[in-house]
Design an enzyme around this catalytic site. Structure first.
Site, short mmCIF file in Angstrom:
data_model
loop_
_atom_site.label_atom_id
_atom_site.label_comp_id
_atom_site.label_asym_id
_atom_site.label_seq_id
_atom_site.Cartn_x
_atom_site.Cartn_y
_atom_site.Cartn_z
N GLY A 260 0.83 -1.20 0.00
CA GLY A 260 0.00 0.00 0.00
C GLY A 260 0.87 1.25 0.00
O GLY A 260 2.05 1.19 0.36
N GLN B 294 2.88 9.94 1.53
CA GLN B 294 4.17 9.26 1.43
C GLN B 294 4.94 9.67 0.18
O GLN B 294 6.14 9.42 0.10
CB GLN B 294 3.99 7.74 1.43
CG GLN B 294 3.49 7.20 2.77
CD GLN B 294 3.39 5.68 2.71
OE1 GLN B 294 2.40 5.15 2.25
NE2 GLN B 294 4.43 4.99 3.16
N CYS C 56 6.24 -0.50 6.55
CA CYS C 56 5.81 0.74 5.91
C CYS C 56 6.94 1.22 5.01
O CYS C 56 8.10 1.21 5.43
CB CYS C 56 5.50 1.79 6.97
SG CYS C 56 4.96 3.37 6.30
N LEU C 57 6.61 1.61 3.78
CA LEU C 57 7.65 2.06 2.85
C LEU C 57 8.35 3.33 3.36
O LEU C 57 9.45 3.64 2.93
CB LEU C 57 7.07 2.29 1.45
CG LEU C 57 6.54 1.02 0.75
CD1 LEU C 57 5.91 1.37 -0.59
CD2 LEU C 57 7.65 -0.01 0.56
N HIS D 202 -3.94 0.90 7.98
CA HIS D 202 -2.59 1.47 7.94
C HIS D 202 -2.55 2.67 6.98
O HIS D 202 -2.05 3.74 7.34
CB HIS D 202 -1.60 0.38 7.52
CG HIS D 202 -0.19 0.84 7.35
ND1 HIS D 202 0.84 0.40 8.15
CD2 HIS D 202 0.36 1.72 6.46
CE1 HIS D 202 1.97 1.00 7.75
NE2 HIS D 202 1.70 1.80 6.73
N GLU D 203 -3.09 2.48 5.77
CA GLU D 203 -3.05 3.55 4.76
C GLU D 203 -3.94 4.72 5.18
O GLU D 203 -3.57 5.89 5.00
CB GLU D 203 -3.45 3.04 3.38
CG GLU D 203 -2.57 1.92 2.82
CD GLU D 203 -1.08 2.19 2.92
OE1 GLU D 203 -0.67 3.35 2.81
OE2 GLU D 203 -0.33 1.22 3.14
N HIS E 92 -2.26 7.07 7.53
CA HIS E 92 -1.32 8.01 6.90
C HIS E 92 -2.01 9.33 6.58
O HIS E 92 -1.39 10.40 6.64
CB HIS E 92 -0.77 7.42 5.59
CG HIS E 92 0.43 6.54 5.77
ND1 HIS E 92 1.63 6.99 6.28
CD2 HIS E 92 0.64 5.23 5.49
CE1 HIS E 92 2.51 6.00 6.30
NE2 HIS E 92 1.93 4.92 5.83
NI NI Z 1 2.86 3.08 5.56
#
Ligand code: NI
Length: 181
Positions: A47, A52, A102-103, A144-145, A148
């Site tokens: 995701g 991000q 997480c990226l 999670h997304e 953000h």
């Molecule tokens: Ni993330």
């Protein structure tokens, strides 16, 4: 299409509350979504949320890979999906620990408390409604997304920091434990 630069934890854009997308069908939003999908795939992510990639707007992309079927019996694979201006509803008070990465926090993973069942809705780039009731990995990645978009990173949800570590070390520890059995 382009691979975008991913903001890492510590960058202020990740702590911002994002603004709604005024026109989900606008060409610049379509381009952003296409680039976000490409960036997510390139990074082997599940995701990616707009902040991000330094865009503080309320939209994210995600996918549920085929392989997830082995982790959660509930999960069916889902192809690349965009959710614009999402809303989320927790369908129980219960929280379960789910392992996440997480990226924006590369190389680390943690067990994070998440609602096991949620309902979410939003629209895609054609303004078509997206509405689903989900469990398992799908429910976890959407929470999670969504976080953000409110400037929340997964460590801010954690209760037990002993369940936080480098992906590589966690994998080594798990392998060692399995061998010992
Ligand atoms: Ni993330």
């Amino acid at each position: 299409m382009a691979i975008l630069k991913i903001a890492r934890m510590g960058h202020p854009v990740l702590l911002q509350k994002c603004e709604p997308v005024p026109d989900p069908g606008a060409p610049e939003i379509r381009r952003l979504v296409a680039d976000m999908v490409e960036t997510m795939e390139d990074a082997y992510g599940a995701g990616l949320a707009a902040p991000q990639v330094h865009v503080p707007l309320r939209l994210f992309v995600f996918r549920v890979a085929e392989a997830r079927g082995n982790e959660d019996a509930d999960d069916t694979p889902v192809g690349n999906t965009v959710v614009i201006n999402p809303e989320i509803e927790f369908l129980s008070q219960e929280r379960v620990l789910r392992w996440e990465g997480c990226l924006s926090i590369p190389g680390l993973r943690a067990a994070v408390p998440r609602a096991p069942r949620i309902r979410y809705r939003g629209v895609d780039c054609d303004g078509r409604p997206v509405a689903r009731e989900v469990t398992g990995f799908h429910a976890g990645v959407v929470q999670h997304e969504y976080d953000h978009l409110d400037g929340i990173l997964y460590p801010m949800r954690m209760r037990d920091f002993s369940l936080f570590g480098f992906t590589e070390e966690l994998a080594r520890a798990a392998a060692a434990q399995q061998e010992g059995r």
